[in-house]
Design a protein around this motif. Structure first.
Motif, mmCIF file in Angstrom:
data_model
loop_
_atom_site.group_PDB
_atom_site.id
_atom_site.type_symbol
_atom_site.label_atom_id
_atom_site.label_comp_id
_atom_site.label_asym_id
_atom_site.label_seq_id
_atom_site.Cartn_x
_atom_site.Cartn_y
_atom_site.Cartn_z
ATOM 1 N N MET A 189 61.962 72.927 12.327
ATOM 2 C CA MET A 189 61.595 73.638 13.556
ATOM 3 C C MET A 189 60.567 72.818 14.331
ATOM 4 O O MET A 189 59.664 72.218 13.773
ATOM 5 N N ALA A 190 60.691 72.834 15.671
ATOM 6 C CA ALA A 190 59.802 72.030 16.490
ATOM 7 C C ALA A 190 58.363 72.496 16.391
ATOM 8 O O ALA A 190 57.434 71.717 16.448
ATOM 9 N N ASP A 191 58.183 73.849 16.182
ATOM 10 C CA ASP A 191 56.811 74.324 16.161
ATOM 11 C C ASP A 191 56.113 74.037 14.844
ATOM 12 O O ASP A 191 54.969 74.422 14.652
ATOM 13 N N GLU A 192 56.791 73.374 13.884
ATOM 14 C CA GLU A 192 56.175 73.001 12.624
ATOM 15 C C GLU A 192 55.631 71.577 12.650
ATOM 16 O O GLU A 192 55.129 71.085 11.651
ATOM 17 N N ALA A 193 55.754 70.925 13.785
ATOM 18 C CA ALA A 193 55.252 69.563 13.910
ATOM 19 C C ALA A 193 53.739 69.549 13.698
ATOM 20 O O ALA A 193 53.020 70.405 14.209
ATOM 21 N N GLY A 194 53.275 68.576 12.925
ATOM 22 C CA GLY A 194 51.855 68.494 12.624
ATOM 23 C C GLY A 194 51.191 67.318 13.308
ATOM 24 O O GLY A 194 51.787 66.642 14.154
ATOM 25 N N VAL A 195 49.949 67.088 12.935
ATOM 26 C CA VAL A 195 49.171 65.982 13.489
ATOM 27 C C VAL A 195 49.261 64.812 12.515
ATOM 28 O O VAL A 195 48.766 64.890 11.394
ATOM 29 N N THR A 196 49.882 63.736 12.943
ATOM 30 C CA THR A 196 50.067 62.554 12.101
ATOM 31 C C THR A 196 49.070 61.468 12.493
ATOM 32 O O THR A 196 48.433 61.525 13.549
ATOM 33 N N LYS A 197 48.960 60.449 11.638
ATOM 34 C CA LYS A 197 48.070 59.327 11.933
ATOM 35 C C LYS A 197 48.499 58.592 13.195
ATOM 36 O O LYS A 197 47.668 58.145 13.985
ATOM 37 N N THR A 198 49.819 58.469 13.374
ATOM 38 C CA THR A 198 50.314 57.769 14.566
ATOM 39 C C THR A 198 50.030 58.576 15.830
ATOM 40 O O THR A 198 49.708 58.002 16.880
ATOM 41 N N LEU A 199 50.129 59.902 15.738
ATOM 42 C CA LEU A 199 49.798 60.750 16.881
ATOM 43 C C LEU A 199 48.311 60.628 17.213
ATOM 44 O O LEU A 199 47.936 60.569 18.396
ATOM 45 N N VAL A 200 47.482 60.567 16.192
ATOM 46 C CA VAL A 200 46.033 60.390 16.404
ATOM 47 C C VAL A 200 45.750 59.047 17.076
ATOM 48 O O VAL A 200 44.907 58.959 17.976
ATOM 49 N N LEU A 201 46.466 58.000 16.676
ATOM 50 C CA LEU A 201 46.273 56.682 17.281
ATOM 51 C C LEU A 201 46.617 56.715 18.766
ATOM 52 O O LEU A 201 45.847 56.214 19.600
ATOM 53 N N ALA A 202 47.780 57.303 19.099
ATOM 54 C CA ALA A 202 48.194 57.379 20.506
ATOM 55 C C ALA A 202 47.217 58.229 21.306
ATOM 56 O O ALA A 202 46.893 57.907 22.462
ATOM 57 N N THR A 203 46.736 59.310 20.707
ATOM 58 C CA THR A 203 45.776 60.180 21.385
ATOM 59 C C THR A 203 44.455 59.449 21.626
ATOM 60 O O THR A 203 43.871 59.538 22.715
ATOM 61 N N SER A 204 43.984 58.714 20.620
ATOM 62 C CA SER A 204 42.741 57.953 20.772
ATOM 63 C C SER A 204 42.863 56.904 21.861
ATOM 64 O O SER A 204 41.918 56.675 22.618
ATOM 65 N N MET A 205 44.018 56.280 21.932
ATOM 66 C CA MET A 205 44.253 55.284 22.974
ATOM 67 C C MET A 205 44.071 55.899 24.361
ATOM 68 O O MET A 205 43.412 55.327 25.236
ATOM 69 N N ALA A 206 44.644 57.095 24.553
ATOM 70 C CA ALA A 206 44.573 57.735 25.863
ATOM 71 C C ALA A 206 43.184 58.301 26.148
ATOM 72 O O ALA A 206 42.677 58.199 27.275
ATOM 73 N N VAL A 207 42.552 58.881 25.132
ATOM 74 C CA VAL A 207 41.250 59.520 25.339
ATOM 75 C C VAL A 207 40.150 58.477 25.555
ATOM 76 O O VAL A 207 39.426 58.510 26.555
ATOM 77 N N VAL A 208 40.038 57.520 24.623
ATOM 78 C CA VAL A 208 38.974 56.511 24.727
ATOM 79 C C VAL A 208 39.243 55.536 25.866
ATOM 80 O O VAL A 208 38.335 55.176 26.628
ATOM 81 N N GLY A 209 40.490 55.123 26.021
ATOM 82 C CA GLY A 209 40.808 54.127 27.034
ATOM 83 C C GLY A 209 40.868 54.660 28.442
ATOM 84 O O GLY A 209 40.664 53.907 29.399
ATOM 85 N N SER A 210 41.121 55.967 28.600
ATOM 86 C CA SER A 210 41.307 56.522 29.943
ATOM 87 C C SER A 210 40.254 57.549 30.321
ATOM 88 O O SER A 210 39.515 57.380 31.288
ATOM 89 N N THR A 211 40.143 58.651 29.555
ATOM 90 C CA THR A 211 39.216 59.705 29.963
ATOM 91 C C THR A 211 37.757 59.283 29.793
ATOM 92 O O THR A 211 36.879 59.800 30.496
#
Length: 493
Positions: free
Chosen positions: A1-23
């Motif tokens: 199910m799509a709503d069972e998707a969790g937070v993975t290390k790769t998702l954290v990496l992509a998020t950090s890239m956008a947060v630290v590099g942009s916001t």
């Protein structure tokens, strides 16, 4: 199910890239100019004296400083208009990648301005970094929203604001007079914004573009599947989430690109656009930038000794960060709408209390007591208005209309930012302690609008949210709108 998707290390990496590099760019350059104001004004005065043989007048210096503060918002307006075009043409990942050029250029101009004896370089640098921030704050929230699992979309949207307040606190700490806020080190303080661009340049090659963009806009289903699998992890079955995006793709394939004019003229696009615009105004006209840009002046006006104003400004930054973390924990439980209402209502009450305290007979107790409504004002801001307007705009529109809508909303946001940044010193000079009564009235108006017009988007897919504004009987993604409404999508109040 799509709503069972969790937070993975790769998702954290992509998020950090956008947060630290942009916001981080936006937050750092919002807060960095506050603490070293007197030091940089002295640089302006010395530069003027060396050029023209006489010191700069107080009125000219005030005007020049006000423009130095506000010019970032002018660049932000331009950048926000470019964000939608860049997202449409290059995608979210490449837009962030190319935008680092402006960050490095702006950092270099500000960093070398004292060496060159040119305050014009500093102003132009802040203008360019404003363009960078305008693009970033249009692109990064979209990227964070589109890579996040539906279950955590609100949390990931709030992470953008967390990046803003964290970098703002960092700039306030580094700007203290015993760190980098000195007559010799302030250029380095301003130039450090380039570090965030270098981080993003180093990390972004390892991150994918938004799967939604790859499928819906580029029609690259296999690349979209690979990107989604990378973000969700090998254990996750991406079929249902891909199917939801495919439905949107099918709907968009029969639609031509939404123009800015259509956003204002088509009823089911105009309604969410008005909501997005008012949400952005509720953030910028709340009075929060009077605190972020001019907290030092505000604390001095309250009677707090000047030697303590740096620490009180850092205190504002700490409250900023702590309450953003609280907002992260609450966003998917309490919902966007209720948190926005709580934030606006609390800020309104704090504004009234602040006006009362600023106009009482000044004593040591009253002066320090003034800190309480100011800090609570910031706390309530981060409860809702600080983060929700940025990512709810991305939730209200589908892929075909989102870039144009984000550009308009971003333009309005930066226009409000510029207005307060430039106008507050003059208004405060005229009416002093009564300035915040204007913000109290505006906050009350925004509260009423939110209560009656803004729907709750928590836990709903993009298709379900956009269905709220579709005329009855029209089709969206191959399903009648009423089908989505039966799924619990009727507008809440």
């Amino acid at each position: 199910m799509a709503d069972e998707a969790g937070v993975t290390k790769t998702l954290v990496l992509a998020t950090s890239m956008a947060v630290v590099g942009s916001t981080f760019q936006f937050g750092y350059n919002t807060g960095v100019i506050n603490a070293p104001q007197k030091t940089i004004e002295q640089f302006y005065n010395v530069t003027f004296l060396n050029r023209y043989g006489h010191p700069i007048t107080a009125s000219t210096l005030n005007l020049l400083w006000g423009f130095t503060v506000a010019v970032t918002a002018v660049g932000g307006m331009i950048g926000s208009l470019c964000a939608g075009v860049a997202a449409e043409r290059y995608g979210l990942k490449k837009s962030m990648l190319y935008n680092n050029i402006t960050a490095i250029l702006g950092a270099a101009l500000m960093g070398f301005s004292e060496l060159a004896g040119s305050f014009e370089m500093l102003i132009i640098g802040r203008f360019i970094i404003g363009i960078n921030s305008g693009i970033n704050m249009g692109i990064a929230p979209m990227y964070l929203t589109e890579i996040a699992p539906v279950k955590y979309r609100g949390v990931f949207g709030t992470l953008g604001q967390f990046g803003v307040v964290t970098s703002m606190l960092l700039s306030q700490v580094l700007g203290l007079r015993w760190l980098l806020g000195t007559p010799t080190l302030w250029p380095l303080l301003l130039a450090l914004t380039g570090v965030f661009a270098i981080f993003q340049l180093a990390v972004i090659p390892f991150c994918p573009d938004s799967p939604r963009f790859l499928l819906v806009k580029m029609n690259k289903e296999e690349e979209a599947r690979e990107a989604l699998q990378w973000l969700r992890g090998n254990h996750y079955d991406v079929k249902e989430e891909m199917n939801n995006m495919r439905i949107e793709h099918q709907a968009n394939s029969t639609e031509r690109k939404t123009t800015i004019i259509e956003l204002f003229t088509v009823s089911y696009l105009r309604k969410p656009l008005i909501i997005a615009i008012v949400m952005q105004l509720s953030q910028q006209l709340s009075g929060i930038n009077a605190v972020f840009y001019y907290s030092t002046q505000l604390f001095i006006a309250a009677g707090i000794p000047e030697e303590y104003t740096g620490l009180t400004t850092v205190g504002v930054g700490v409250v900023n960060v702590v309450m953003t973390i609280v907002s992260l924990l609450l966003i998917e439980h309490a919902g966007r709408r209720i948190l926005h209402l709580i934030g606006l209502g609390g800020m309104c009450v704090c504004s009234v209390i602040l006006v009362v305290l600023l106009n009482l007979h000044r004593t040591t107790v009253i002066s320090w007591l003034t800190l309480v409504p100011i800090l609570l004002f910031v706390a309530f801001f981060q409860t809702g208005p600080g983060s929700i307007p940025w990512f709810i705009t991305a939730e209200l529109f589908n892929q075909s209309s989102r870039p144009a809508a984000v550009s308009i909303a971003g333009l309005v946001n930066w226009l409000g930012n510029f207005t307060i940044g430039l106008a507050y010193p003059s208004i405060n000079a005229e009416i002093g302690g009564y300035t915040f009564i204007i913000f109290a009235v505006l906050l009350a108006i925004f509260w009423i609008f939110t209560y009656f017009r803004v729907p709750e988007t928590k836990g709903r897919s993009i298709n379900e949210i956009t269905a709220l504004f579709q005329p009855e009987g029209e089709y969206l993604g191959g399903k009648p709108v009423k089908t989505y409404q039966k799924m619990g999508c009727s507008e809440s109040s």
